[in-house]
Design a protein around this motif. Structure first.
Motif, mmCIF file in Angstrom:
data_model
loop_
_atom_site.group_PDB
_atom_site.id
_atom_site.type_symbol
_atom_site.label_atom_id
_atom_site.label_comp_id
_atom_site.label_asym_id
_atom_site.label_seq_id
_atom_site.Cartn_x
_atom_site.Cartn_y
_atom_site.Cartn_z
ATOM 1 N N ASP A 15 0.839 -1.194 0.000
ATOM 2 C CA ASP A 15 0.000 0.000 0.000
ATOM 3 C C ASP A 15 0.881 1.253 0.000
ATOM 4 N N THR A 18 0.375 3.814 2.874
ATOM 5 C CA THR A 18 0.942 3.304 4.124
ATOM 6 C C THR A 18 2.453 3.436 4.107
ATOM 7 N N SER A 21 3.332 7.179 4.640
ATOM 8 C CA SER A 21 3.048 7.729 5.965
ATOM 9 C C SER A 21 3.886 7.062 7.059
ATOM 10 N N HIS A 22 4.035 5.747 6.981
ATOM 11 C CA HIS A 22 4.765 5.051 8.044
ATOM 12 C C HIS A 22 6.244 5.404 8.053
ATOM 13 N N ASP A 106 6.188 -5.825 4.361
ATOM 14 C CA ASP A 106 4.940 -6.244 4.993
ATOM 15 C C ASP A 106 5.136 -7.554 5.739
ATOM 16 N N LYS A 129 1.286 -3.298 11.113
ATOM 17 C CA LYS A 129 2.084 -2.214 10.539
ATOM 18 C C LYS A 129 3.274 -2.772 9.748
#
Length: 213
Positions: A15, A18, A21-22, A106, A129
């Motif tokens: 993603d 994700t 942002s992460h 992931d 996460k």
């Protein structure tokens, strides 16, 4: 297909929002694979040249040192043992130069041998996460003059780890990749060579989940 040996197979963060942002990055390289094996083109995060932010770059999974004559060595340099990384010819220059990076993932895959045969098992964070795996990166100049970046994951002994001790053949040493706590990403990339070993620790077993694919 390559045989499972330490962490030779992992999933990149699929993603894109994700991922951004992460890991606090803005750019997403094109043409990188989501399902990674040694020699495949994946991606890694390093600090920018001015050290003010992070950038995600494409690179070969498996470190290709500057002295390599071709890229085949990547099939054997995807994991670097933390105990010998400073001395091994394939990794020592990247280690000495502080070329530390984070590999976003992931999940990664390991063989569970408890049944007597290898069962491919997916290991991910229990909270869902992404993982930030500690690594090293470098650049290699091809005979054509092109620069190919590459990276490797750092591993540590996991003989006593409650989860990772279950994987690989009973006679094999148990190893695990170094999964960094979220708040230590910049500290890992900015630490001096004499200080960075303190980050090479086991990730708590209760913060990971494992199951057949």
């Amino acid at each position: 297909m390559l045989q499972w040996h330490m962490c030779s197979h992992y999933e990149s963060v699929k993603d894109k929002e994700t991922l951004k942002s992460h890991f606090s990055i803005d750019n997403i390289p094109d043409d990188v694979k989501e399902d990674l094996w040694p020699g495949y083109l994946g991606s890694f995060i390093r600090k920018t040249e001015d050290a003010t932010s992070r950038e995600l770059l494409p690179g070969s999974f498996g470190l290709i040192p500057h002295w390599a004559t071709d890229t085949k060595i990547a099939r054997h340099t995807y994991n670097a043992r933390s105990e010998t990384v400073a001395e091994k010819p394939s990794y020592r220059d990247a280690w000495r130069l502080g070329r530390r990076c984070i590999i976003p993932a992931d999940a990664f895959y390991e063989p569970d041998w408890r049944s007597g045969k290898a069962i491919q098992t997916r290991i991910s964070r229990a909270d869902g996460k992404p993982m930030g795996i500690a690594g090293l990166w470098t650049g290699w100049k091809s005979p054509d003059g092109d620069i190919l970046r590459s990276y490797t994951m750092l591993t540590i002994n996991a003989d006593m780890h409650p989860l990772k001790c279950l994987f690989h053949k009973p006679t094999d040493e148990k190893r695990m990749v170094v999964i960094l706590p979220d708040d230590q990403y910049d500290d890992w990339m900015n630490a001096g060579v004499d200080d960075c070993r303190e980050f090479l620790r086991e990730y708590p077993a209760d913060m990971l989940v494992a199951g057949p694919t």
